[in-house]
Design a protein around this motif. Structure first.
Motif, PDB file in Angstrom:
ATOM      1  N   ILE A 199       0.837  -1.207   0.000  1.00  0.00           N
ATOM      2  CA  ILE A 199       0.000   0.000   0.000  1.00  0.00           C
ATOM      3  C   ILE A 199       0.871   1.255   0.000  1.00  0.00           C
ATOM      4  N   ALA A 200       1.966   1.223   0.775  1.00  0.00           N
ATOM      5  CA  ALA A 200       2.885   2.362   0.760  1.00  0.00           C
ATOM      6  C   ALA A 200       3.509   2.546  -0.618  1.00  0.00           C
ATOM      7  N   ALA A 201       3.812   1.432  -1.302  1.00  0.00           N
ATOM      8  CA  ALA A 201       4.379   1.517  -2.652  1.00  0.00           C
ATOM      9  C   ALA A 201       3.375   2.109  -3.629  1.00  0.00           C
ATOM     10  N   VAL A 202       2.094   1.792  -3.466  1.00  0.00           N
ATOM     11  CA  VAL A 202       1.057   2.355  -4.334  1.00  0.00           C
ATOM     12  C   VAL A 202       0.975   3.868  -4.163  1.00  0.00           C
ATOM     13  N   PHE A 203       1.029   4.350  -2.927  1.00  0.00           N
ATOM     14  CA  PHE A 203       0.989   5.792  -2.683  1.00  0.00           C
ATOM     15  C   PHE A 203       2.228   6.476  -3.253  1.00  0.00           C
ATOM     16  N   TYR A 204       3.371   5.811  -3.169  1.00  0.00           N
ATOM     17  CA  TYR A 204       4.600   6.387  -3.721  1.00  0.00           C
ATOM     18  C   TYR A 204       4.524   6.472  -5.245  1.00  0.00           C
ATOM     19  N   VAL A 205       4.024   5.427  -5.886  1.00  0.00           N
ATOM     20  CA  VAL A 205       3.871   5.442  -7.347  1.00  0.00           C
ATOM     21  C   VAL A 205       2.902   6.533  -7.767  1.00  0.00           C
ATOM     22  N   ARG A 206       1.833   6.702  -7.011  1.00  0.00           N
ATOM     23  CA  ARG A 206       0.868   7.765  -7.319  1.00  0.00           C
ATOM     24  C   ARG A 206       1.539   9.142  -7.267  1.00  0.00           C
ATOM     25  N   TYR A 207       2.376   9.351  -6.272  1.00  0.00           N
ATOM     26  CA  TYR A 207       3.057  10.645  -6.138  1.00  0.00           C
ATOM     27  C   TYR A 207       4.041  10.875  -7.280  1.00  0.00           C
ATOM     28  N   LYS A 208       4.799   9.843  -7.655  1.00  0.00           N
ATOM     29  CA  LYS A 208       5.825  10.006  -8.681  1.00  0.00           C
ATOM     30  C   LYS A 208       5.229  10.166 -10.078  1.00  0.00           C
ATOM     31  N   THR A 209       4.077   9.579 -10.346  1.00  0.00           N
ATOM     32  CA  THR A 209       3.482   9.640 -11.681  1.00  0.00           C
ATOM     33  C   THR A 209       2.520  10.802 -11.854  1.00  0.00           C
ATOM     34  N   LEU A 210       2.204  11.516 -10.791  1.00  0.00           N
ATOM     35  CA  LEU A 210       1.312  12.668 -10.900  1.00  0.00           C
ATOM     36  C   LEU A 210       2.112  13.877 -11.364  1.00  0.00           C
ATOM     37  N   SER A 211       1.661  14.483 -12.451  1.00  0.00           N
ATOM     38  CA  SER A 211       2.388  15.629 -12.988  1.00  0.00           C
ATOM     39  C   SER A 211       2.144  16.867 -12.131  1.00  0.00           C
ATOM     40  N   PRO A 212       3.078  17.818 -12.116  1.00  0.00           N
ATOM     41  CA  PRO A 212       2.893  19.054 -11.340  1.00  0.00           C
ATOM     42  C   PRO A 212       1.685  19.836 -11.851  1.00  0.00           C
ATOM     43  N   PRO A 213       1.022  20.585 -10.988  1.00  0.00           N
ATOM     44  CA  PRO A 213       1.294  20.757  -9.555  1.00  0.00           C
ATOM     45  C   PRO A 213       0.745  19.586  -8.739  1.00  0.00           C
ATOM     46  N   ARG A 214       1.553  19.077  -7.816  1.00  0.00           N
ATOM     47  CA  ARG A 214       1.145  17.937  -6.996  1.00  0.00           C
ATOM     48  C   ARG A 214       0.426  18.451  -5.749  1.00  0.00           C
ATOM     49  N   THR A 215      -0.845  18.717  -5.890  1.00  0.00           N
ATOM     50  CA  THR A 215      -1.645  19.193  -4.774  1.00  0.00           C
ATOM     51  C   THR A 215      -2.439  18.030  -4.178  1.00  0.00           C
ATOM     52  N   LEU A 216      -2.923  18.224  -2.956  1.00  0.00           N
ATOM     53  CA  LEU A 216      -3.689  17.162  -2.298  1.00  0.00           C
ATOM     54  C   LEU A 216      -4.989  16.876  -3.040  1.00  0.00           C
ATOM     55  N   SER A 217      -5.611  17.928  -3.584  1.00  0.00           N
ATOM     56  CA  SER A 217      -6.871  17.724  -4.296  1.00  0.00           C
ATOM     57  C   SER A 217      -6.666  16.884  -5.551  1.00  0.00           C
ATOM     58  N   ARG A 218      -5.561  17.093  -6.273  1.00  0.00           N
ATOM     59  CA  ARG A 218      -5.283  16.299  -7.464  1.00  0.00           C
ATOM     60  C   ARG A 218      -4.761  14.911  -7.089  1.00  0.00           C
ATOM     61  N   TYR A 219      -4.029  14.826  -5.990  1.00  0.00           N
ATOM     62  CA  TYR A 219      -3.464  13.541  -5.573  1.00  0.00           C
ATOM     63  C   TYR A 219      -4.565  12.545  -5.208  1.00  0.00           C
ATOM     64  N   PHE A 220      -5.579  13.032  -4.497  1.00  0.00           N
ATOM     65  CA  PHE A 220      -6.655  12.147  -4.052  1.00  0.00           C
ATOM     66  C   PHE A 220      -7.875  12.199  -4.968  1.00  0.00           C
ATOM     67  N   ASN A 221      -7.754  12.871  -6.098  1.00  0.00           N
ATOM     68  CA  ASN A 221      -8.854  12.890  -7.060  1.00  0.00           C
ATOM     69  C   ASN A 221      -8.798  11.613  -7.900  1.00  0.00           C
ATOM     70  N   PRO A 222      -9.774  10.721  -7.771  1.00  0.00           N
ATOM     71  CA  PRO A 222      -9.705   9.452  -8.507  1.00  0.00           C
ATOM     72  C   PRO A 222      -9.899   9.607 -10.003  1.00  0.00           C
ATOM     73  N   CYS A 223     -10.317  10.792 -10.457  1.00  0.00           N
ATOM     74  CA  CYS A 223     -10.526  11.001 -11.896  1.00  0.00           C
ATOM     75  C   CYS A 223      -9.205  11.109 -12.649  1.00  0.00           C
ATOM     76  N   TYR A 224      -8.136  11.517 -11.967  1.00  0.00           N
ATOM     77  CA  TYR A 224      -6.834  11.629 -12.613  1.00  0.00           C
ATOM     78  C   TYR A 224      -6.121  10.280 -12.522  1.00  0.00           C
ATOM     79  N   ALA A 225      -6.133   9.536 -13.615  1.00  0.00           N
ATOM     80  CA  ALA A 225      -5.468   8.234 -13.652  1.00  0.00           C
ATOM     81  C   ALA A 225      -4.042   8.420 -14.160  1.00  0.00           C
TER      82      ALA A 225
END
Length: 295
Positions: A199-225
């Protein structure tokens, strides 16, 4: 005087030559600020002759005199292009998808059944807990079947949500069954540590693959795959073995085989598949993650 006249004539020729070399071909355009130049060049006619504007050009545009002046001052170099504005229809780095698919709803329902099962097991209501567990297993089978057979129900979120729901359900069940003295503590600790690392690895992959700006709203938005997870074969086998052990442990007090040697053998098999699955993720880590690049 002659030098000034020669310089002025050369500048005028350079301006006219720059206007003739505009993209798209065609003749020279009139200088800005001379409203009658187009009519004078074409003899007052809209078509025929040497017209400076095409028939569909609409209002006359200004000559790009600043571009010609730039070439004059910079020794013939082209002026820098203005920055291109991003179109609203241009695709983003992430894939924006609808998270409310039937498989995703079934996975979330399975997460919701986890605390209910934990409460029933701690209260030693094993008959009802066994029925709820069968219901959770049906949701697991259904979401996989629907995602495989209907393309519009398959999503990148579901590739992470389905195994996450399984891990939450299994973790709650193993902790509850350990509290009920139906599964040994070392086996439960091994499973919890493996699932927590994944589960920690999944959160890390999510952070690394999310393009800037890395905000909490975009990080936890399930629409951004941003990435799609592909579990290994041994991991799928391990999940099946863990669920079989849970079902057998829940049925043990109902059918009176708590001290069966077969149940203890299943403990050892589950421990082996858990360790092997953890190593497979360590060895094939990058191959289990597919980064989505929307072109």
């Amino acid at each position: 005087m002659l030098a000034a006249a020669w310089l002025g004539r050369g500048s005028w020729g350079l301006l006219r030559g720059a206007a003739r070399r505009r993209p798209g071909g065609g003749g020279a355009r009139p200088l800005g600020g001379r409203p009658g130049a187009a009519a004078a060049a074409g003899g007052g006619r809209r078509g025929g002759g040497i017209s400076c504007l095409p028939a569909c050009a609409g209002p006359p545009r200004l000559l790009r005199a600043p571009a010609a002046v730039w070439r004059l001052l910079s020794g013939g170099a082209a002026p820098p292009e203005p920055p291109r504005e991003r179109s609203a229809a241009e695709p983003c780095a992430e894939l924006y998808e609808n998270p409310w698919t039937i498989p995703n709803i079934l996975s979330m329902a399975r997460m919701g059944l986890a605390p209910v099962l934990g409460y029933l097991i701690v209260e030693e209501n094993f008959s009802v807990a066994l029925g709820v567990f069968v219901l959770a297993g049906v949701t697991d089978l259904l979401d996989g079947f629907i995602a495989r057979n209907w393309a519009n129900q398959k999503s990148a979120l579901g590739s992470a949500l389905d195994p996450l729901a399984d891990k939450i359900l299994i973790s709650v069940l193993y902790v509850s069954l350990t509290c009920a003295n139906l599964i040994p503590v070392p086996l439960t600790s091994m499973i919890i540590l493996r699932d927590a690392a994944l589960i920690a690895a999944v959160f890390y992959v999510r952070y690394k693959t999310l393009s800037p700006p890395r905000t909490l709203s975009r990080y936890f938005n399930p629409c951004y795959a941003t990435a799609q997870l592909k579990p290994t074969f041994i991991s799928k086998m391990n999940t099946a073995v863990q669920l079989i052990l849970v079902a057998a442990s829940l049925a043990a007090p109902v059918f009176n085989y708590v001290d069966s040697i077969y149940l203890q053998t299943l403990w050892c098999i589950t421990a082996f598949t858990t360790v092997t699955s953890a190593y497979s993720y360590y060895h094939y880590g990058r191959k289990t993650v597919q980064v989505i690049k929307n072109k």
